[in-house]
Each structure stands twice: as structure tokens, then as C-alpha cells.
Design an enzyme around this catalytic site. Structure first.
Site, short mmCIF file in Angstrom:
data_model
loop_
_atom_site.label_atom_id
_atom_site.label_comp_id
_atom_site.label_asym_id
_atom_site.label_seq_id
_atom_site.Cartn_x
_atom_site.Cartn_y
_atom_site.Cartn_z
N HIS A 1 0.85 -0.87 -0.14
CA HIS A 1 0.28 0.47 0.00
C HIS A 1 0.68 1.43 -0.05
O HIS A 1 -0.18 2.49 -0.58
CB HIS A 1 -0.74 0.04 1.40
N ASP B 1 0.04 -7.35 1.31
CA ASP B 1 0.37 -6.39 1.83
C ASP B 1 2.22 -6.46 1.81
O ASP B 1 1.99 -5.62 2.50
CB ASP B 1 0.02 -5.61 2.61
N SER C 1 5.15 2.85 7.74
CA SER C 1 4.27 1.10 6.91
C SER C 1 5.76 1.04 6.27
O SER C 1 6.49 1.80 5.24
CB SER C 1 3.15 2.02 5.97
#
Length: 561
Positions: free
Chosen positions: A287, A320, A403
């Protein structure tokens, strides 16, 4: 026109006192009673005057004093009035002679060889006198200062110089004569030299004072005044830190952490990653790079500030995870990978990332739990972007921008990839799903799973997913994961010839355990399966018709997200 004869002074009568530097003619009468020194020998005296016969009293010639020799006068002079002869300088400079210290000897001195026979030495006046007749033409006179005047208010008194200047014993020092031209140079005056030395000293003193003042000012500016308050402070600790301390861990891990900036056609974002190898492969979350799409730009900034362009090597939304690569960069520092299966609850961990684009941010905490089944994503609505993670839970602060960053253990080895947080404002499980801050609930993809996926993405550009070949009823509210009883979208509940069909699974079976671990929902079952590799064998516990059964299932493989 004949010059008037100079007047002589009678003994005992005093006239005007000559000024300093005035040249006087030698006395025409007898030696003055007070025995003054004779005038200079280099100036011939006036012609002999006849005896005074009456009328105005004669003038007394003042005695001469010792004075430095003056410049010689020129040979010609013209009277400036009737009966007033002008003074003229002699033609050649004169050397100073011996000074008379008392009355001259009474015996006349012999004339020097070659001297003018018209000059006869006269005792007492220090010089020869001309024997010219009364109306003889007057020779040139020595120059005197303009203010020198004869006694009785008459014009300037000529020095009585006649003919060439005598030499030898006849040249005496006349203190009243003007300085000679061409004589010895006067020594440099002391006051001017002293003024120069004083000026140099003043400049040196000013420079010294300026330097001292500047030094004092700099000291006061840096360390404060003498009476300023100074607070106690510990000395500089230049020592190192223990390798297992947070500082030691950060020092070892930071060189391998990067900040990723992504710019796409519709959106942009910031995330974190870390170096996998010296070929420039960097692991991050899917993402993070997804906004770049197919025509966006990805920029990687290293901890030292170097920046490089990057390209996507492979990505997978189900896990992911994504791998990007930089080229032409040397001195890469890959981070060592740990073993997430060996992690224990309570182990210290350090999270590194760029929360809100604040690069190289270090936070610390512990492993709060293991095998947390979480799902993230789902913005597309079809479930293709939903990721299922059997995550490590940590209380190390993780915020938007963290992230893709590493979660490292006490030996600076990567044990997880920070991927999601539980935000207090939205309840979203995805770190990208909301901009809320950390509340101490952070989740990381275990490195054992991420390692397998990263290797596949680097080698093939895509990742494989383990599957059991059944369709689950995600709306089931009971305990466990139930196999759908009806076909959905033309798909049968159990894929013929798939892993589930081979293991004996049937529609309506409820799976409650995987390898002895309880399963409470369909999502948890997917998370458990995704934590394994394709080809692994699992022991499933299920309920069928109210009875518990156990079956062994060999996981299949799929490249679908």
C-alpha cells in the site's frame, strides 16, 4: 655716488642692543672697557673713520658674541635710501674658526701669505681693517636680517666686509652673523622623531587593545560574564552504547532504513522500507507503492540523505508486500533478517520509520502478542486488495508513514514489517486506512512470511498463495470457519480435484482448528493458511454432523491475490 662713512661710537655711550642673528661691524675705536669677544674674522670691518669733530655723539659698537657661522652674502647691494647702504651676502661659505675667549693680544698679527696688503690687523677687535681712503668705494657687505638696524635709528649696519674672506687664524666665529649657506647640515630635530615614535607606539597599543578587547568579548559571549549564573552539567559522555540498548540497536539499523516518496497521477504518499541486499532491493508494504500505479514516480532517500530513483520489481496485495530496486547506488547496508518463529512475547523491539514524513524516527517497545489474525485494505470493495496477516503485535509506537519499516529485535535483526495499527478514532486495522496516531496497538508482518514472498517477487515478479480449494461462508456467525453449502458465482463449494477435495472436505463442514490452534472465523482460517508455504501439510480439526473429525491437507498454490 659715494657711500657715507660709517659712524663710530664713543667710549662709554650705549646704543640699541642688536637682535639675535644681526651682523655688527667691528669696532672703530678702542677696545670696549668690558672686554667683549671680537667679531668673526671672516667679516672685514669698515674703513677707518676720522676722529669725531662734533655734532651728534658717536655710536658705541656692541661687543660680538659667539654664534654659528652664517651663509655668505652676495657681492652686490644697492642702497634703499640716502645714506643707507644695503647688506649683502658674501660670495662663499665660511668655516667656523677658533672663538675668542677674551681680549685680543695687543701685538698685531702678521698678515697671512697672499692676503690683501691693504688689510692691517688691529689688536682687540679680532679682524683686519681696510686702509682705504675715506671716500673709497665700499665693498659688498655681509647680509643680515632685515630687522637689524644701526644704533640711533639709522639704516642697517653693514658688517664692513671687504675683499675675499680671510682663512686660517683670521676666520673667527661671529655669533651675530647669519648662518652660512652650504655649511654642515643641521642634525635632525629630536621632537619630530619622537613624535613619529609616539605615533607608532600609539598604533601598536591600539591594535593590542583591540585584540585583547575582542578576545575578552568572544570569551564573554561564549562563556558568559564573570558574575553570570552557571548551572551544573554532566561532562560530555563520548563513550559508546551497549549493542543491545535502544541507542545501540538504532545505530546499527538506521543505515539500512530508507524513506520512500511516491507520486502518482491521482495521489501521493510516504512510507518506509529497508535494504535487503547489495543489489539494491528494498522491501516495503504494497500500500506504500500502490499510488504510483504504472506511470508514477518512486524516490528513495537513505538515512545519510542520499536520494535515488526506484522501480517496482514485484508486489502482492494479498500479503501487502512489495519490492522496489534502486540502481547505481554503492555502499548499501542490508539489514540482517531474524526468525519470527523464535520471538517470544515480551521481547524488546525497536520500530524505525518516517511517521508523517519524519525520517529516521526510532521508537521502542515489546512484543505484545503473536499470531494476531488481522486484515487490512479492502478499499476496492471486491476483496482483491484485502491482506490477511498472522501478525506480531507490538506496543512500539507506529504511526502513518511507518508502513514498510523494520521491526527489529535486540540484535538489530528484522523480525517483522510494520504494516498496520488499530487507530482509536476509526477502528481501522490498516495503517493507511486512517490518519489517527498510535494507541499502542501496532502490527507487523512476520519476517518468515515476508522473506518467502520477497524472494518470489525478486525472482519471478509475483508471489504464490497457499490454498485449500474451498469457498468459505464469510457471513457465518458461529465459532469456526464453515465451508459454503451453495455455489457462489458459478464456483462449487469444494473445488473438484483440489487440496480440500483430496483431503475429504465437504460443503457445510466447520473447521475449528489448524495444527491445534483454534479458528473462530473464516478470516482467521485464511490468515492461518497464508502463514504457510504452498505444499505444506496441515492438520485440520472440523465438525461434521455434530461430530469432530481430523483430516490432513496438503496446501495447493495459486498466484491469484
Amino acid at each position: 655716488m659715494q657711500r657715507p662713512e660709517p659712524r663710530t661710537a664713543a667710549p662709554g655711550w650705549s646704543g640699541a642692543t642688536p637682535a639675535q642673528g644681526t651682523a655688527l661691524p667691528p669696532s672703530a675705536g678702542p677696545l670696549p672697557p668690558y672686554g667683549a669677544p671680537a667679531p668673526a674674522a671672516g667679516y672685514p670691518s669698515a674703513p677707518q673713520a676720522p676722529p669725531h669733530t662734533g655734532g651728534e655723539p658717536p655710536h658705541l659698537t656692541a661687543p660680538a658674541e659667539a654664534a654659528p657661522p652664517g651663509p655668505a652674502a652676495g657681492p652686490s647691494a644697492e642702497p634703499d635710501g640716502p645714506g643707507r647702504p644695503l647688506l649683502a651676502k658674501s660670495g662663499a661659505p665660511q668655516a667656523p674658526g677658533p672663538q675668542a675667549s677674551g681680549p685680543q693680544a695687543s701685538a698685531p698679527q702678521p698678515a697671512p701669505e697672499g692676503a690683501d696688503p691693504g688689510f692691517v690687523p688691529v689688536p682687540g677687535d679680532g679682524g683686519p681693517r681696510p686702509a682705504a681712503p675715506p671716500h673709497a668705494a665700499a665693498p659688498p657687505h655681509a647680509a643680515a636680517p632685515p630687522h637689524a638696524a644701526a644704533p640711533g635709528g639709522q639704516g642697517p649696519v653693514p658688517p664692513g666686509a671687504h675683499g675675499p674672506v680671510p682663512h686660517g687664524a683670521w676666520q673667527q666665529y661671529d655669533p651675530w652673523s647669519a648662518p652660512l649657506q652650504g655649511g654642515p647640515a643641521a642634525p635632525p630635530r629630536g621632537p619630530r622623531n619622537r613624535r613619529g615614535l609616539l605615533a607608532v607606539g600609539a598604533v601598536a597599543l591600539a591594535l593590542l587593545a583591540g585584540g585583547v578587547g575582542g578576545g575578552v568579548g568572544a570569551y564573554v559571549e561564549r562563556y558568559g560574564g564573570i558574575n553570570d549564573i552557571k548551572l551544573p552539567q554532566a561532562a560530555d559522555d563520548a563513550g559508546g552504547r551497549r549493542p543491545d540498548s535502544v541507542a545501540g540497536i538504532a545505530q546499527a539499523a538506521l543505515p539500512g532504513v530508507v524513506t520512500i516518496h511516491v507520486r502518482g497521477n491521482a495521489e501521493q504518499g510516504t512510507g518506509t522500507g529497508f535494504v535487503l541486499d547489495r543489489q539494491g532491493h528494498i522491501l516495503t508494504n504494497n500500500h506504500v507503492v500502490e499510488p504510483a500505479g504504472t506511470g508514477g514516480e518512486i524516490s528513495v532517500t537513505f538515512s545519510g540523505g542520499q536520494t535515488a530513483k526506484a522501480k517496482v520489481v514485484g508486489q502482492d496485495g494479498g500479503y501487502d508486500l512489495a519490492v522496489v530496486q534502486v540502481e547505481g547506488v554503492t555502499g548499501l547496508r542490508p539489514l540482517p533478517l531474524g526468525n519470527s518463529d523464535s520471538v517470544r512475547v515480551g521481547d524488546p523491539v525497536v520500530a524505525i520509520g518516517a511517521p508523517f514524513d519524519l525520517a529516521n524516527t526510532v521508537t521502542s517497545g515489546i512484543i505484545s502478542a503473536k499470531q494476531r489474525p488481522i486484515t487490512a485494505g479492502g478499499e476496492k470493495g471486491d476483496g482483491s486488495d484485502v491482506s490477511y496477516v498472522d501478525a506480531l503485535q507490538t506496543d512500539a509506537p507506529i504511526n502513518p508513514g511507518n508502513s514498510g519499516g523494520p521491526l527489529v529485535d535486540a540484535r538489530a535483526r528484522v523480525i517483522g514489517i510494520n504494516s498496520a495499527i488499530r487507530a482509536a478514532d476509526t477502528g481501522s486495522g490498516s495503517e493507511s486506512g486512517g490518519q489517527g496516531g498510535s494507541i499502542g496497538l501496532g502490527f507487523a508482518i512476520p519476517i518468515n512470511q515476508a522473506k518467502r514472498v520477497a524472494e518470489e517477487l525478486i525472482n519471478t515478479g509475483r508471489a504464490t498463495h497457499p490454498v485449500i480449494g474451498v469457498t468459505l461462508e464469510m457471513e457465518y456467525a458461529g465459532d469456526g470457519a464453515r465451508v459454503s453449502e451453495h455455489s457462489k458465482g458459478g464456483k462449487q463449494p469444494v473445488t473438484p480435484g483440489g487440496p480440500g477435495a483430496k483431503a475429504g472436505l465437504r460443503a457445510g463442514d466447520v473447521i475449528t482448528e489448524v495444527d491445534g490452534a483454534a479458528v473462530h472465523s473464516g478470516e482467521e482460517l485464511i490468515v492461518k493458511i497464508r502463514s504457510h508455504r504452498p505444499g505444506d501439510t496441515l492438520l485440520l480439526t472440523l465438525q461434521r454432523g455434530g461430530k469432530q473429525q481430523s483430516v490432513r491437507l496438503r496446501l495447493g498454490s495459486s498466484t491469484a491475490g
